[in-house]
Structure formats: structure tokens, C-alpha cells
Design a protein around this motif. Structure first.
Motif, mmCIF file in Angstrom:
data_model
loop_
_atom_site.group_PDB
_atom_site.id
_atom_site.type_symbol
_atom_site.label_atom_id
_atom_site.label_comp_id
_atom_site.label_asym_id
_atom_site.label_seq_id
_atom_site.Cartn_x
_atom_site.Cartn_y
_atom_site.Cartn_z
ATOM 1 N N PHE A 10 4.524 9.540 -9.922
ATOM 2 C CA PHE A 10 3.965 9.785 -11.264
ATOM 3 C C PHE A 10 3.272 11.148 -11.313
ATOM 4 O O PHE A 10 3.463 11.930 -12.252
ATOM 5 C CB PHE A 10 2.989 8.656 -11.623
ATOM 6 N N LEU A 11 2.447 11.437 -10.310
ATOM 7 C CA LEU A 11 1.694 12.698 -10.309
ATOM 8 C C LEU A 11 2.628 13.907 -10.220
ATOM 9 O O LEU A 11 2.348 14.958 -10.803
ATOM 10 C CB LEU A 11 0.676 12.698 -9.159
ATOM 11 N N GLN A 12 3.726 13.747 -9.504
ATOM 12 C CA GLN A 12 4.698 14.853 -9.447
ATOM 13 C C GLN A 12 5.409 15.022 -10.794
ATOM 14 O O GLN A 12 5.604 16.142 -11.263
ATOM 15 C CB GLN A 12 5.712 14.606 -8.327
ATOM 16 N N ALA B 180 4.190 14.306 -13.657
ATOM 17 C CA ALA B 180 3.198 14.858 -14.598
ATOM 18 C C ALA B 180 3.123 16.372 -14.522
ATOM 19 O O ALA B 180 2.762 17.036 -15.506
ATOM 20 C CB ALA B 180 1.823 14.248 -14.315
ATOM 21 N N ASP B 181 3.466 16.935 -13.381
ATOM 22 C CA ASP B 181 3.450 18.392 -13.215
ATOM 23 C C ASP B 181 4.274 19.089 -14.299
ATOM 24 O O ASP B 181 4.005 20.245 -14.647
ATOM 25 C CB ASP B 181 3.990 18.741 -11.817
ATOM 26 N N GLN C 5 -1.702 -0.003 -13.314
ATOM 27 C CA GLN C 5 -2.094 1.301 -13.869
ATOM 28 C C GLN C 5 -1.206 1.699 -15.045
ATOM 29 O O GLN C 5 -1.672 2.323 -15.995
ATOM 30 C CB GLN C 5 -2.030 2.375 -12.786
ATOM 31 N N PHE D 187 -3.053 2.826 -18.434
ATOM 32 C CA PHE D 187 -2.866 4.161 -19.008
ATOM 33 C C PHE D 187 -2.173 4.073 -20.368
ATOM 34 O O PHE D 187 -2.515 4.793 -21.302
ATOM 35 C CB PHE D 187 -2.048 5.050 -18.055
ATOM 36 N N ARG E 175 2.675 1.445 -3.222
ATOM 37 C CA ARG E 175 1.744 1.839 -4.279
ATOM 38 C C ARG E 175 1.527 3.357 -4.264
ATOM 39 O O ARG E 175 1.611 4.009 -5.293
ATOM 40 C CB ARG E 175 0.421 1.095 -4.078
ATOM 41 N N LEU E 176 1.273 3.916 -3.096
ATOM 42 C CA LEU E 176 1.081 5.365 -3.002
ATOM 43 C C LEU E 176 2.351 6.121 -3.399
ATOM 44 O O LEU E 176 2.275 7.156 -4.065
ATOM 45 C CB LEU E 176 0.649 5.755 -1.589
ATOM 46 N N SER E 177 3.504 5.599 -3.011
ATOM 47 C CA SER E 177 4.763 6.263 -3.391
ATOM 48 C C SER E 177 4.903 6.327 -4.908
ATOM 49 O O SER E 177 5.292 7.354 -5.464
ATOM 50 C CB SER E 177 5.973 5.507 -2.817
ATOM 51 N N MET F 275 0.837 -1.217 0.000
ATOM 52 C CA MET F 275 0.000 0.000 0.000
ATOM 53 C C MET F 275 0.868 1.261 0.000
ATOM 54 O O MET F 275 0.699 2.164 -0.803
ATOM 55 C CB MET F 275 -0.929 -0.030 1.227
ATOM 56 N N GLN G 295 2.432 6.162 -7.116
ATOM 57 C CA GLN G 295 1.387 7.019 -7.673
ATOM 58 C C GLN G 295 1.739 8.501 -7.512
ATOM 59 O O GLN G 295 1.570 9.290 -8.441
ATOM 60 C CB GLN G 295 0.047 6.692 -7.008
ATOM 61 N N PHE G 296 2.265 8.870 -6.353
ATOM 62 C CA PHE G 296 2.611 10.281 -6.149
ATOM 63 C C PHE G 296 3.863 10.666 -6.944
ATOM 64 O O PHE G 296 3.991 11.814 -7.378
ATOM 65 C CB PHE G 296 2.753 10.594 -4.657
ATOM 66 N N LEU H 139 4.212 4.400 -12.620
ATOM 67 C CA LEU H 139 2.996 3.951 -11.920
ATOM 68 C C LEU H 139 3.103 2.489 -11.488
ATOM 69 O O LEU H 139 3.915 1.736 -12.031
ATOM 70 C CB LEU H 139 1.791 4.079 -12.873
ATOM 71 N N LEU I 161 4.300 18.698 -17.357
ATOM 72 C CA LEU I 161 3.575 18.988 -18.606
ATOM 73 C C LEU I 161 3.162 20.468 -18.667
ATOM 74 O O LEU I 161 2.937 21.011 -19.749
ATOM 75 C CB LEU I 161 2.339 18.076 -18.737
#
Lengths: 194, 194
Positions: free
Chosen positions: B11-13, B15-16, B114, B118, B4-6, B1, B8-9, B110, B18
Motif C-alpha cells: 500500500f505504501l509503495q 501511495a507513492d 485498516q 481508512f 500484514r507487513l507485506s 505478521m 502494508q508496504f 491494506l 500520488l
């Protein structure tokens, strides 16, 4: 048909102005302030990525629509930073009235059926009562936390924010919509405030 | 868990970034070039608004996901303007290979399930063969047309583009995904090229 397209394109052109609305937070690299359009895009991506931590009763397609629409009223009202609101983290009555007028004007550019549909989705987000809105609102609080962690403090430093204030203004909302995510994220935040 | 969160975050960082990729087109008010993150947001809104002109077999929730993801590879490759491609309006083999490497790296941040999901949505967009991808691609062509009309010519002027080139590089794709919309839009474009 021609009238309908004219209204739809007038709305889409007006929406372009959201790219000029600046928020209080900076990009992850700290290079500049974020605008509300790119913020809305990022939240939509957050929803896709964190969907597996959302409660089962969240309507994910509707959450995406909600996040795409949620800040459009800021074209008229601007963004009001969470940490600038005297610690209440609630919009004032005057701000709520201004946002309702903005929603009248902006969604009113659309054909009537879409104006009603979009307004309804936005009002659901604002009311923050359905599982979908609670999930969307929690993402709206998570993303600036990640940005501030990445860029060295960002709006927390600008507004002299304490860990206790983050817990109250931000953490409570995140814990409500993403209960599995907040403990993990809170540990990162706590490490930032030694 | 926690792992997984590490992921996901992370990836989201990533993505910034873009938000720092600039396109060839300017905002509707002409004030600056658009970035690919706010462009992706705008396209998602286009999808919601123009959904009633889409063929019935378009999967609208998937189209939104597709548009949110479609430009992420540009974090590594940058945006390649349509009108800069020697009139072919097709990506070169080298560009396609670079984008595939970018997709490997970026989606690879990711969790594996995921990353696969994606990547699959992005590849469907690129292949432009399903009704949903054809609809999404047509929106990617419509939005810059509206911007150029609004800001006095934008990238058409920068690249000395003719009406015949717009018909070929842009109109054909729009007509395929939004057959009811192109005649209306084409009339506005023709009025711009007297």
C-alpha cells in the motif's frame, strides 16, 4: 485576530517552499528526485499504516504533527543525505546550528504561542529521546529503504553504499523505533545485496 | 505478521504514485504545478496552524488523518479542478463512481481492518457532513486561494474565474468550516479582482 491570521498565512506561504527542496532519493518509479514536502506527507501516511507495530507509549497524534513539521528547516538548509555524511549518520555541529537558525526564522513567522509549540515538537524530533520521536525518526529511515528497493537501488548506488553501512546508518534507528519491522525489511535489503 | 507487513508496504509503495498526480494550481512561486502528495502535506500543516479558528467539535487528530488520505483515490482518477466543473463545484456521478472504485482498489491493498478504517475516514471526508470533515474540506478550498494570491492569479486566470464564482464555489465551503477565516481571506481576494 487579523494580525494573527496574517502571521499564520505568512508562515503557510513560506512553508510552500519545502516543495522545492530536493532529497537524495528518487520516487519509487525512479522518475525523479523526491522533494521534502511530499516526503513529509508520505511519512505521515507511514505513521498511520505502521502504527500497529509501534510501542504502546507512542503518542500517535503528536507523531503525525512531528512528521508534518520535521523537515521545515530544510527550506533554509537543504536536505543533507544520510549516506553523504562520511558514514557518521550524525549532523555536524555546523549543520545543527544552521538548522536552529532556520527554526528561529521559520517558526518565528507564526504567532508566539504557535511558534513555541511547533518549535518544541521539532526539537523533540531532533533530540530523538522520547518514544514518539524515536518512532518518527525510524519512519524517516524506513521510507527511503522502501524507495531504493522499489527503484533499483537509488541513493545506495549513487553513494556506493554497502549492506554493512545500511545496518549501521539506517537499520539501527529503525530497529530502535520499529523493532518488529526491521527484521522483515532487513531481509528484503539483504536480498538486494547478494 | 509477515503477510500484514507485506500488505502494508505494498500500500505504501502504491501511495507513492500520488506524487505524480498534478493539480490545476501552481506553487506559491508559480514555478510549476503542484502535485497531490505535497498538497496533502500542506493541508495537514494548514490544519495544525488554523486549528485555533476551528469549531470546538472538530476532532483534530482525525482531521489530520483525513487530510493525509483525502486525495489517494486520485492515483486512479486524477485531480478534477474545481473551476473546470461547469460551475457546479460538485463531482459528477461518473466521477464519484470512479473514485469509489479507486478507493476499493487502493485501500484494498491494506490488511482488512485498516482498509475499513481508512475507507471510513475517506468516506467521512467525501460526505462533508461531520464537523471534522467540514473543517477539512474548508482547508482544501483555502489553500488554493492562498496559492493563487501568491502567484498572481494561477488557476483563476487559467479558467477565467470571476469573484462571484469564487464566492460560490470556494467561499461558501470555507465560510462553513472556518467562518472566522473567510471574511479576512475574502478581503484579499476582492482586492485581487478590482
Amino acid at each position: 485576530m487579523t494580525d494573527r491570521l496574517s502571521q499564520q498565512f505568512a508562515f503557510l506561504q513560506e512553508a510552500d517552499r519545502l516543495k522545492g527542496v530536493l532529497r537524495a532519493g528518487r520516487l519509487c518509479d525512479g522518475s525523479r528526485f523526491e522533494n521534502s514536502a511530499e516526503h513529509s506527507w508520505h511519512l505521515s501516511l507511514y505513521a498511520m499504516v505502521l502504527a500497529d507495530h509501534a510501542p504502546a507509549d507512542v503518542d500517535m497524534p503528536r507523531a503525525l504533527k512531528m512528521l508534518i513539521l520535521h523537515d521545515l528547516v530544510e527550506i533554509d538548509t537543504g536536505d543533507v543525505p544520510i549516506h553523504s555524511q562520511n558514514g557518521t549518520a550524525h549532523a555536524s555541529a555546523a549543520q545543527q546550528a544552521a538548522e536552529a537558525r532556520a527554526a528561529d526564522r521559520i517558526f518565528g513567522l507564526l504567532p508566539a504561542d504557535q511558534a513555541t509549540e511547533f518549535r518544541c515538537i521539532w526539537e523533540e524530533f531532533e533530540a530523538n529521546a522520547t518514544p514518539t520521536a524515536i518512532f518518527a525518526k525510524s519512519l524517516d529511515r524506513v521510507q527511503p529503504v522502501l524507495q531504493n528497493l522499489a527503484n533499483g537501488g537509488g541513493s545506495w548506488k549513487d553513494y556506493d553504499v554497502t549492506l554493512e553501512q545500511i545496518d549501521r546508518r539506517v537499520g539501527a534507528k529503525i530497529a530502535r523505533g520499529l523493532p518488529q519491522v526491521w527484521p522483515w525489511l532487513r531481509a528484503q535489503v539483504a536480498a538486494f545485496f547478494p
